[in-house]
Design a protein around this motif. Structure first.
Motif, PDB file in Angstrom:
ATOM      1  N   VAL A  26       0.840  -1.202   0.000  1.00  0.00           N
ATOM      2  CA  VAL A  26       0.000   0.000   0.000  1.00  0.00           C
ATOM      3  C   VAL A  26       0.876   1.254   0.000  1.00  0.00           C
ATOM      4  O   VAL A  26       0.639   2.197  -0.757  1.00  0.00           O
ATOM      5  CB  VAL A  26      -0.978  -0.006   1.213  1.00  0.00           C
ATOM      6  CG1 VAL A  26      -1.694   1.325   1.348  1.00  0.00           C
ATOM      7  CG2 VAL A  26      -1.983  -1.138   1.074  1.00  0.00           C
ATOM      8  N   TYR A  27       1.917   1.276   0.844  1.00  0.00           N
ATOM      9  CA  TYR A  27       2.847   2.410   0.917  1.00  0.00           C
ATOM     10  C   TYR A  27       3.506   2.679  -0.436  1.00  0.00           C
ATOM     11  O   TYR A  27       3.486   3.798  -0.945  1.00  0.00           O
ATOM     12  CB  TYR A  27       3.904   2.129   1.990  1.00  0.00           C
ATOM     13  CG  TYR A  27       5.087   3.072   1.965  1.00  0.00           C
ATOM     14  CD1 TYR A  27       5.039   4.292   2.615  1.00  0.00           C
ATOM     15  CD2 TYR A  27       6.261   2.726   1.301  1.00  0.00           C
ATOM     16  CE1 TYR A  27       6.127   5.164   2.601  1.00  0.00           C
ATOM     17  CE2 TYR A  27       7.357   3.586   1.275  1.00  0.00           C
ATOM     18  CZ  TYR A  27       7.279   4.799   1.927  1.00  0.00           C
ATOM     19  OH  TYR A  27       8.348   5.643   1.907  1.00  0.00           O
ATOM     20  N   CYS A  30       1.092   3.953  -3.062  1.00  0.00           N
ATOM     21  CA  CYS A  30       0.766   5.371  -2.830  1.00  0.00           C
ATOM     22  C   CYS A  30       1.921   6.280  -3.245  1.00  0.00           C
ATOM     23  O   CYS A  30       1.697   7.336  -3.863  1.00  0.00           O
ATOM     24  CB  CYS A  30       0.399   5.600  -1.365  1.00  0.00           C
ATOM     25  SG  CYS A  30      -1.183   4.872  -0.887  1.00  0.00           S
ATOM     26  N   GLY A  44      -0.884   3.274   4.478  1.00  0.00           N
ATOM     27  CA  GLY A  44      -0.425   1.901   4.666  1.00  0.00           C
ATOM     28  C   GLY A  44      -0.657   1.414   6.083  1.00  0.00           C
ATOM     29  O   GLY A  44      -1.026   0.259   6.312  1.00  0.00           O
ATOM     30  N   VAL A  47      -4.465   0.431   6.727  1.00  0.00           N
ATOM     31  CA  VAL A  47      -4.813  -0.834   6.090  1.00  0.00           C
ATOM     32  C   VAL A  47      -4.168  -1.999   6.849  1.00  0.00           C
ATOM     33  O   VAL A  47      -4.815  -3.001   7.157  1.00  0.00           O
ATOM     34  CB  VAL A  47      -4.390  -0.838   4.604  1.00  0.00           C
ATOM     35  CG1 VAL A  47      -4.582  -2.213   3.985  1.00  0.00           C
ATOM     36  CG2 VAL A  47      -5.175   0.217   3.831  1.00  0.00           C
ATOM     37  N   SER A  48      -2.906  -1.848   7.178  1.00  0.00           N
ATOM     38  CA  SER A  48      -2.191  -2.949   7.821  1.00  0.00           C
ATOM     39  C   SER A  48      -2.605  -3.177   9.271  1.00  0.00           C
ATOM     40  O   SER A  48      -2.584  -4.304   9.747  1.00  0.00           O
ATOM     41  CB  SER A  48      -0.678  -2.736   7.722  1.00  0.00           C
ATOM     42  OG  SER A  48      -0.286  -1.617   8.482  1.00  0.00           O
TER      43      SER A  48
END
Length: 138
Positions: A26-27, A30, A44, A47-48
């Motif tokens: 995710v990081y 983005c 991130g 989500v994590s």
């Protein structure tokens, strides 16, 4: 560390690998989209942390037959534990490694794991997922 604690640490590591992978994907996605690395870190994180909570509750720090803990309390504590390491500590270390020490913004999060993983385990084991023994009265 006793046998149970060691097993929990191994399970936490397994969950952490998936959690880290999810957060990192995710990081990086983005950052690839052009988002500032600190904002990407926050996205991130959110989500994590949901992934981490679910699997920590179900797989790592399971309640025993005569143990209880509040689900919402554990979720809030998990968010706070991960926020202290996943946002606050991680962001400070990201800034230090990237802006001050010229690390790659793709490599720095991986280096930081050496600090945040053990810290997260201890916070989760002894605070977020701490259980209370149910007293049985006859």
């Amino acid at each position: 560390m006793d046998r149970v604690g060691l097993l929990q640490f191994v399970k936490f590591g397994i969950v952490g690998l998936s959690n880290t992978l999810i957060g990192y994907v995710v990081y990086t996605f983005c950052v690839w989209l052009g988002m500032h690395y600190l904002l990407a870190n926050v996205v991130g994180f959110f989500v994590s942390v949901l992934n981490a909570f679910y699997w920590s509750d179900r797989f790592v720090f399971k309640r025993g037959f005569n143990e209880q803990r509040g689900l919402w309390s554990s979720l809030i504590k998990t968010i706070l534990a991960y926020a202290s390491t996943g946002i606050l500590l991680n962001s400070i270390l990201l800034w230090l490694l990237i802006d001050e020490l010229a690390f790659s913004e793709y490599i720095a999060p991986l280096v930081i794991l050496m600090i945040t993983v053990p810290t997260n385990f201890l916070l989760n084991k002894y605070w977020s997922f701490k259980t209370n023994t149910i007293n049985e009265e006859n």
